[in-house]
Write an enzyme that holds these catalytic residues in place. Structure first.
Site, PDB file in Angstrom:
ATOM      1  N   HIS A  52       0.811  -1.220   0.000  1.00  0.00           N
ATOM      2  CA  HIS A  52       0.000   0.000   0.000  1.00  0.00           C
ATOM      3  C   HIS A  52       0.837   1.259   0.000  1.00  0.00           C
ATOM      4  CE1 HIS A  52      -3.321  -2.703   0.887  1.00  0.00           C
ATOM      5  NE2 HIS A  52      -4.118  -1.717   0.544  1.00  0.00           N
ATOM      6  N   GLY A  53       2.048   1.161   0.484  1.00  0.00           N
ATOM      7  CA  GLY A  53       2.871   2.370   0.440  1.00  0.00           C
ATOM      8  C   GLY A  53       4.143   2.209   1.228  1.00  0.00           C
TER       9      GLY A  53
END
Lengths: 416, 520
Positions: free
Chosen positions: B364-365
């Protein structure tokens, strides 16, 4: 409501059966096959549904647009019911009036608000070419000047001379919201290159919301009969020849209340604060190819029509330069100045770099703030532009204070 | 280009739709045009300005500096083409290598490894270079050395999605689950198909191939039932994003910023902020997925469902059957199963779940708190697995147990969102200190550190509280968009209502915020 079949979705921790069977070879089911064409076809909606759907959308959006355009609560549309009075559109209408009255201006000033205090009567006396008009607009940049010139040429308002003040950072890429004003004059807007026109149109449409629609509908219900704004509620206004009167500043100076230094510091902080939000401030200020190309087109169009162009770089107050301009920014200014000099030389136009006050004999007092020189300051600029000594007074022009006492017949307070 | 923009709704989509259906009828035309349109859609965001002349000049490679400019202006598109080309060729080469000989099997494994490394390398560079360099700098300073330079790379939109799709293609071909395609056009269209390109759903080659090969897809006329379904789904998604998600964001962002700045919220204020984010991320992301699926239908391509009422989940495992379904199935098939899945002891399964969710969080990051969020869900899944095995999880057959499970799962998911919201992938140098606002928010939710007795933050508006209650009721009792769109009979009044909603949404375009999952 029947569920979408989920037997083709296994869990992260409970798929033991599938795993023990032969996880490496198990067919991965196709979730997209959950609905067959027969099921979708069973809806039987057909083309009629599509047309009603899109037709409703277009109708409602079209009505919203119509209400916003004509009611013009936002002031960003070329409304005939509630016309906009932004400087781009108001000044263009004045030139159109002048053309109708056979007084089409022969000398035109273009540029940003830094050029708005050039007095047309003085310019007329110095240039001796006929009527003059100050067509400078807020945050004016190459796109404005090109559109303005194209409009002038197509509406019988071809000038003999253009004086254009090019701000140091006019070719930069910082978003210029003032350009939305171009959409408020339909004919002027149509002279904007197509790509930019689409972008401005899109940004104008983005301002529409439910609130603006309601307010515009209220205006449409009871449209204004005439333009009427009290001078007491305004801090500046334009007169018929495009000249700007800073009412609040003139009165403050008369009272002895005017704090130039404080204004400059405030502006320096605000300007830097905005700029530093950009990931690369120097890049944002540096000339953009497209804007340079637009300016080139502007100069070439003027030349092709036999119009003499005097380009100048207007000054900034030295105190602002000291507080706000970082080394990289000075280099950008120098690059822009060199570029303008070259472009003018190639076309036999003149270029004057007035960044240094000594170059035209101005003083640090002849300023309203960091960016905007007073009429006394711009008079010197005009003198030097035409080869006259800076301190010479070719013609006595009515001072701003007297204009305030005797308002002209046509101003943007009482005329659309 | 955003779906919620004028240029998409009023220009790109009508032109793409018209040319796709009426520009030609051959399969080659349909695939070719769709690929071209998808590349144009993707490339739009990377230009410095969006004028037509800039676009034309970007192709002027014969001019001095033209080639350099071309590579710069089209850099992210070229990266996507390069990434998908590696996997296309790998996929075609794999079946040519023998599985019967040791050298053949070795070469197959090597080719697979090269393909996966290329994809992960790209993803690693564009997404994680800053994060890992910041981590290296932290370690260096901890060890007494000086700070190291932190790499800053422009994030390539959609890279997390298309690299996963590319990898799944090669892995499926390797496993014999999918036949590779000889047609580069097929493959390019699969990867770049614009509805799903930027933020999913993550599709598999097997999802799409049979649809491309469907004779009906090359039909002369549009399939109006598909188009109508697409319009309805697209409009519902747009409304969820603009009217619900963005309004929630406008109210809750100041509260989260206040916590980040060290201010104190009341207990009620904290709950309001967290609940708002819980619903915001759902309506934002599921809204985008609805739009993507709706757009797919307009081109007669059925994309898989990505959300299935996740806040109705009765346990953490059920949650992942309903939330970002295409990502969770991808992680299951390509990570969890190869690790061994649940074919072992409870501890072995827990390990696999933790690794899978750790990487799921990292996907996701590039931020510590995304990892914490992933590990939190790994812990929930592992814990649920153990409790269920020991029959300590209440059965759903009992209505009281069912509702208790749903709200307990909801609460556990909400807690995870606190970490997610506080993650700041844009500032990799922030490091672990970014956990402080998350812990502060959690503490304030449960009454610690509020410093006040007021039940609500003084600036929370009444309508906002009602809106949150309404969102809770919606998520718990209403059918989701897919259930509505696929079951409802599309009558004329729905066409009128849909057109009106679409008009309202387009008017709202001026107040747009970015889609959350674009940042992934």
């Amino acid at each position: 409501m029947r569920d979408i079949p989920r037997d083709n979705l296994a869990s992260l921790s409970a798929a033991t059966e599938a795993e023990t069977a032969a996880p490496a070879t198990a067919e991965i089911p196709n979730p997209a096959a959950a609905h067959t064409d027969a099921e979708l076809g069973a809806h039987g909606s057909g083309r009629g549904f599509t047309f009603v759907f899109l037709g409703t959308f277009l109708l409602l959006y079209g009505i919203t647009l119509f209400i916003n355009i004509q009611g013009n609560f936002l002031g960003l549309f070329p409304s005939t019911v509630n016309p906009s009075v932004w400087d781009r559109t108001w000044k263009t209408r004045r030139i159109a009036d002048a053309v109708r009255n056979d007084r089409s201006p022969k000398v035109v000033v273009m540029g940003s608000s830094r050029m708005m205090q050039i007095q047309p009567p003085y310019l007329e006396a110095v240039a001796n070419k006929g009527p003059a008009f100050n067509w400078a607009v807020s945050s004016g940049e190459p796109l404005d000047w090109l559109a303005q010139l194209r409009w002038a040429l197509s509406h019988g308002a071809k000038p003999d001379m253009i004086i254009v003040g090019v701000d140091d950072f006019a070719f930069g890429t910082m978003y210029n919201r003032f350009q939305l004003q171009l959409a408020t004059h339909w004919e002027l807007f149509n002279k904007v290159p197509l790509g930019e026109r689409l972008l401005i149109g899109r940004d104008v449409l983005l301002q529409i919301n439910i609130d603006s629609t309601i307010q515009s509908a209220i205006v449409l219900n009871d449209p204004p009969k005439k333009r009427s704004r009290s001078i007491k509620k305004t801090d500046h206004f334009f007169i018929e020849d495009g000249y700007l009167i800073y009412r609040d500043k003139v009165l403050a100076r008369e009272k002895g209340d005017y704090r130039l230094g404080r204004r400059i510091t405030g502006q320096a902080n605000a300007w830097l604060g905005n700029l530093m939000k950009e990931p690369d401030p120097i890049e944002v200020l540096s000339p953009d190819e497209r804007k340079v190309e637009l300016f080139r087109q502007f100069l070439d169009l003027a030349r092709a029509n036999g119009i003499q162009v005097k380009v100048l770089t207007p000054p900034l107050h030295p105190e602002f330069e000291k507080q706000a301009l970082k080394p990289g920014m000075q280099e950008v200014r120098d690059r822009v100045s060199a570029m303008l000099a070259k472009m003018c030389a190639e076309r036999q136009f003149t270029y004057n770099d007035f960044r240094k006050l000594e170059s035209y004999g101005a003083s640090t007092d002849e300023w309203w703030d960091a960016f905007h020189p007073t009429p006394e300051n711009t008079r010197r600029m005009i003198n030097v532009l035409f080869g006259l000594p800076p301190e010479k007074v070719v013609k006595e022009v009515t001072p701003d204070r007297k204009i305030l006492d005797n308002l002209p017949k046509v101003t943007d307070l009482n005329t659309w | 280009m955003l779906f919620n923009s004028f240029e998409f709704v009023l220009l790109f989509l009508p032109v793409a739709f018209t040319l796709f259906w009426y520009g030609g009828t051959s399969l080659r035309w349909r695939l070719g045009f769709l690929t071209f349109a998808s590349y144009a859609f993707y490339s739009y965001w990377q230009f410095e300005n969006h004028s037509f002349s800039y676009f034309l000049n970007s192709f002027a490679i014969w001019q001095p500096g033209g080639l350099k400019r071309f590579f710069w202006d089209w850099r992210f598109t070229l990266i996507m083409i390069a990434s998908s080309s590696v996997d296309y060729f790998a996929g075609n080469w794999l079946p040519k290598l023998s599985t019967q000989t040791p050298s053949g099997r070795f070469r197959r494994k090597l080719l697979l490894a090269i393909s996966i490394s290329a994809n992960l390398g790209l993803l690693g560079f564009f997404k994680y270079a800053g994060f890992f360099s910041a981590m290296a700098s932290d370690v260096s300073q901890f060890m007494g050395g000086g700070p190291l330079p932190i790499i800053s790379v422009t994030f390539a939109a959609g890279i997390s999605f298309y690299t996963f799709e590319s990898m799944s293609y090669v892995i499926d071909v390797y496993r014999g689950l999918a036949k590779p395609t000889r047609s580069y056009l097929d493959y390019a269209c699969f990867i770049s198909f614009f509805p799903h390109l930027i933020a999913g759903p993550i599709i598999r080659w097997s999802d799409i191939l049979h649809q491309f090969r469907d004779v009906g897809w090359a039909r002369r006329r549009p399939d109006w039932d598909h188009v109508n379904l697409g319009l309805v789904l697209f409009t519902m998604g747009l409304a969820k994003k603009l009217i619900i998600a963005d309004r929630l964001a406008a109210e809750m962002n100041p509260m989260w910023q206040a916590v980040k700045d060290g201010q104190v919220l009341t207990c009620g204020g904290s709950w309001a902020a967290v609940m708002a984010y819980t619903f915001r991320i759902y309506f934002d992301f599921s809204g985008y997925s609805d739009m993507a699926t709706g757009l797919g239908h307009m081109f007669a391509v059925k994309l898989p469902q990505n959300f299935d009422s996740p806040y109705k989940a009765t346990d953490p495992s059920d949650f992942w059957r309903r939330w970002h379904i295409t990502l969770s199935t991808w992680l299951r098939d390509y990570l969890y199963f190869p690790l061994g899945g649940s074919r072992g002891s409870a501890l072995f399964t827990a390990r696999n779940l933790m690794i899978t969710m750790f990487l799921g969080g990292l996907w996701h990051g590039a931020a510590w708190l995304f990892i914490v969020w992933g590990l939190w869900h790994g812990l929930l899944l592992a814990g649920y697995h153990i409790l269920r095995a020991k029959k300590l999880w209440l059965p759903n057959e009992n209505p009281a147990g069912y509702w208790f499970n749903r709200q307990l799962t909801f609460l556990l998911v909400i807690i995870g969102w606190v970490f997610f919201r506080c993650a700041d992938a844009s500032n990799p140098a922030l490091g672990l200190p970014s956990i402080k606002p998350a812990l502060t928010m959690l503490g304030q939710m449960f009454g610690f550190g509020t410093g006040g007795t007021a039940a609500f933050h003084p600036h929370i508006k009444k309508w906002f509280v009602w809106a949150l209650l309404g969102c809770w009721a919606w998520c718990n009792f209403m059918p989701n968009s897919f259930q509505v769109a696929y079951n409802i009979r599309l009558r004329q009044w729905i066409a009128v209502a849909g057109g009106a909603v679409l008009a309202a949404c387009v008017i709202h375009f001026g107040t747009k915020l970015d889609f959350l999952y674009f940042r992934f």
